[in-house]
Design a protein around this motif. Structure first.
Motif, PDB file in Angstrom:
ATOM      1  N   UNK A   1       0.894  -1.252   0.102  1.00  0.00           N
ATOM      2  CA  UNK A   1       0.101   0.040   0.073  1.00  0.00           C
ATOM      3  C   UNK A   1       0.927   1.443   0.007  1.00  0.00           C
ATOM      4  N   UNK A   2       1.937   1.215   0.773  1.00  0.00           N
ATOM      5  CA  UNK A   2       2.876   2.552   0.813  1.00  0.00           C
ATOM      6  C   UNK A   2       3.577   2.570  -0.547  1.00  0.00           C
ATOM      7  N   UNK A   3       4.068   1.450  -1.030  1.00  0.00           N
ATOM      8  CA  UNK A   3       4.936   1.487  -2.572  1.00  0.00           C
ATOM      9  C   UNK A   3       3.841   1.943  -3.452  1.00  0.00           C
TER      10      UNK A   3
ATOM     11  N   UNK B   1       1.711   8.332  -7.310  1.00  0.00           N
ATOM     12  CA  UNK B   1       1.978  10.080  -7.376  1.00  0.00           C
ATOM     13  C   UNK B   1       3.138  10.188  -8.352  1.00  0.00           C
ATOM     14  N   UNK B   2       3.663   9.370  -8.836  1.00  0.00           N
ATOM     15  CA  UNK B   2       4.765   9.124  -9.663  1.00  0.00           C
ATOM     16  C   UNK B   2       6.052  10.174  -8.933  1.00  0.00           C
ATOM     17  N   UNK B   3       6.451   9.723  -7.972  1.00  0.00           N
ATOM     18  CA  UNK B   3       7.474  10.525  -6.988  1.00  0.00           C
ATOM     19  C   UNK B   3       8.574   9.918  -7.321  1.00  0.00           C
TER      20      UNK B   3
ATOM     21  N   UNK C   1      17.470   8.605  -3.540  1.00  0.00           N
ATOM     22  CA  UNK C   1      17.257   7.659  -2.288  1.00  0.00           C
ATOM     23  C   UNK C   1      17.432   6.114  -2.954  1.00  0.00           C
ATOM     24  N   UNK C   2      17.974   5.369  -1.744  1.00  0.00           N
ATOM     25  CA  UNK C   2      18.124   3.757  -2.171  1.00  0.00           C
ATOM     26  C   UNK C   2      16.748   3.176  -2.083  1.00  0.00           C
TER      27      UNK C   2
ATOM     28  N   UNK D   1       6.635  19.863  -3.672  1.00  0.00           N
ATOM     29  CA  UNK D   1       7.497  19.989  -4.799  1.00  0.00           C
ATOM     30  C   UNK D   1       8.793  20.491  -4.535  1.00  0.00           C
ATOM     31  N   UNK D   2       9.810  19.715  -4.955  1.00  0.00           N
ATOM     32  CA  UNK D   2      11.137  20.299  -4.833  1.00  0.00           C
ATOM     33  C   UNK D   2      11.856  20.796  -6.167  1.00  0.00           C
TER      34      UNK D   2
END
Length: 142
Positions: free
Chosen positions: A27-29, A35-37, A133-134, A126-127
């Motif tokens: 669910x988290x993944x 959200x295509x993050x 991140x690994x 937004x960044x």
């Protein structure tokens, strides 16, 4: 009760032995995917890669009964250096006094208030730079 685990795992190895925690992890993944993050890229020596780890929690109702298993993938922030990896931190959490003031004002003026819970609010920010991140342990995309 049949779809939640009563035991909170300490490690990912413990969590993947229980189907209820596997569902929470997926669910988290899935929130990341929807959200295509992130996208998977080959690692280079120039990248400053931040590690990740799983945090597991049992969500309780008002009576203290476990109603949901929540798995969260978090960045190991202690690898970051201020002004290099980040400029500031911000957590959008309202103080209790502000909530009470809002409720009192709304009540006095006859406003209708609605509440909602955002499961993945941090994914909507937004960044301006790339952050690497690994992948979480046990979940490797090629």
């Amino acid at each position: 009760m049949a779809f939640v685990s009563q035991v909170k795992p300490k490690t990912i190895a413990d969590a993947i032995e229980d189907n209820n925690w596997i569902n929470a992890i997926h669910e988290e993944l899935n929130q990341f995917t929807q959200n295509e993050v992130w996208i998977v890229v080959p690692r280079t020596k120039q990248m400053n890669v931040i590690g990740t780890k799983w945090v597991f929690k049992n969500k309780l109702d008002e009576q203290g009964v476990i109603v949901r298993n929540k798995a969260g993938l978090v960045a190991k922030g202690y690898n970051q250096e201020e002004n290099i990896d980040f400029g500031e931190t911000y957590a959008p959490v309202a103080r209790l006094e502000a909530v009470r003031l809002l409720l009192a004002y709304a009540c006095m003026n006859g406003f209708k208030l609605q509440q909602m819970d955002v499961k993945s609010a941090f994914l909507n920010g937004y960044i301006d730079e790339e952050v690497y991140v690994s992948q979480p342990l046990g979940f490797k995309d090629l």
